[in-house]
Design a protein around this motif. Structure first.
Motif, PDB file in Angstrom:
ATOM      1  N   LEU A 212     -42.922  82.291 137.350  1.00 14.57           N
ATOM      2  CA  LEU A 212     -42.316  81.188 138.091  1.00 14.57           C
ATOM      3  C   LEU A 212     -42.674  81.278 139.567  1.00 14.57           C
ATOM      4  N   THR A 213     -43.008  80.163 140.156  1.00 16.25           N
ATOM      5  CA  THR A 213     -43.265  80.083 141.586  1.00 16.25           C
ATOM      6  C   THR A 213     -41.938  79.966 142.332  1.00 16.25           C
ATOM      7  N   ASP A 214     -41.961  80.215 143.637  1.00 21.26           N
ATOM      8  CA  ASP A 214     -40.733  80.133 144.427  1.00 21.26           C
ATOM      9  C   ASP A 214     -40.149  78.717 144.397  1.00 21.26           C
ATOM     10  N   LYS A 215     -41.030  77.726 144.361  1.00 19.71           N
ATOM     11  CA  LYS A 215     -40.593  76.339 144.246  1.00 19.71           C
ATOM     12  C   LYS A 215     -41.198  75.735 142.989  1.00 19.71           C
ATOM     13  N   PRO A 216     -40.481  74.859 142.324  1.00 21.67           N
ATOM     14  CA  PRO A 216     -41.039  74.274 141.097  1.00 21.67           C
ATOM     15  C   PRO A 216     -42.260  73.401 141.389  1.00 21.67           C
ATOM     16  N   VAL A 217     -43.255  73.517 140.529  1.00 22.93           N
ATOM     17  CA  VAL A 217     -44.437  72.668 140.593  1.00 22.93           C
ATOM     18  C   VAL A 217     -44.448  71.837 139.317  1.00 22.93           C
ATOM     19  N   PHE A 218     -44.379  70.530 139.455  1.00 23.41           N
ATOM     20  CA  PHE A 218     -44.237  69.660 138.294  1.00 23.41           C
ATOM     21  C   PHE A 218     -45.607  69.188 137.807  1.00 23.41           C
ATOM     22  N   LYS A 219     -45.945  69.622 136.591  1.00 18.86           N
ATOM     23  CA  LYS A 219     -47.191  69.188 135.951  1.00 18.86           C
ATOM     24  C   LYS A 219     -46.826  68.604 134.588  1.00 18.86           C
ATOM     25  N   PRO A 220     -46.546  67.326 134.544  1.00 19.57           N
ATOM     26  CA  PRO A 220     -46.178  66.710 133.260  1.00 19.57           C
ATOM     27  C   PRO A 220     -47.303  66.845 132.244  1.00 19.57           C
ATOM     28  N   GLY A 221     -46.880  66.992 130.960  1.00 23.04           N
ATOM     29  CA  GLY A 221     -47.874  67.100 129.887  1.00 23.04           C
ATOM     30  C   GLY A 221     -48.166  65.744 129.267  1.00 23.04           C
TER      31      GLY A 221
END
Length: 221
Positions: A212-221
């Motif tokens: 997990l990164t410190d902040k969420p990174v949103f990569k929709p599938g």
């Protein structure tokens, strides 16, 4: 004039406020606590595991700034439960929530809990109804009423995880929600769950924070 009572202490008479004045004094000293004092802001929820972004997201989806004060100790308890279940070689587990966020005078409530899972691909190619896939951790799914975040953890606190990483599932559930199924709502729910999950994997000492990164990174599938 305010009524006073008198008590004797070693022969000395001293005035002591009584009735309403005494009650007010106790309240001021923390003995009573008004309704507003029992409310807490979003950042204070979930054992202070919410990042500033997650706190804002929580306030957005619940449409409030103040919440009922939830019980403390959930982070320590959830980490302990995961360690115990892993040591007992439990496969799939469910637990009481790490935290419960309640809105005063409303049915709206969010529960966030953690457990182990034993499926290689949590959802595979199937998108459960009302959920949308995100490339976060091992896998994530989010919708207007719930969100899931799956991670794999290698930690000295989880015996044998260096050979078989512990599979941990985080879950966020609304007990009542009329939120629309929009990108903003889905990402807000996942932002909250990501922040709490990050605190759990740090508590467990997972290598690389379980991906997990410190902040969420949103990569929709």
């Amino acid at each position: 004039m305010m009524e006073t009572a008198r008590i004797h202490v070693r022969g000395t008479s001293k005035p002591v406020l009584s009735g309403l004045a005494a009650c007010l004094l106790l309240t001021a000293c923390g003995g009573g606590g008004g309704v507003e004092e029992q409310r807490v802001r979003a950042a204070q929820q979930c054992d202070d595991t919410l990042s500033p972004d997650a706190a804002r997201a929580l306030g957005t989806v619940l449409k409030r700034e103040n919440f009922d004060h939830g019980p403390k100790g959930g982070l320590e308890r959830s980490a302990g439960e995961l360690i115990a279940d892993h040591d007992d070689r439990e496969r799939t587990t469910m637990h009481r929530p790490l935290c419960r966020v309640s809105v005063p005078g409303s049915l709206d409530r969010i529960d966030i809990d953690f457990g182990l899972y034993d499926i290689d691909e949590p959802f595979g190619d199937v998108h459960p109804h009302g959920l949308h896939y995100y490339d976060m951790g091992r896998e994530a799914q989010s919708g207007p009423k719930r969100a899931y975040l799956f991670v794999a953890c290698v930690s000295p606190r989880l015996k044998g995880s260096d050979k078989n990483p512990a599979r941990i599932r985080g879950e966020l559930n609304f007990t009542h929600s009329e939120l629309p199924d929009t990108v903003a709502v889905r990402e807000a729910n996942l932002t909250v769950l990501h922040s709490v999950t990050l605190a759990v994997v740090k508590k467990l000492g997972c290598e690389n924070n379980a991906g997990l990164t410190d902040k969420p990174v949103f990569k929709p599938g």
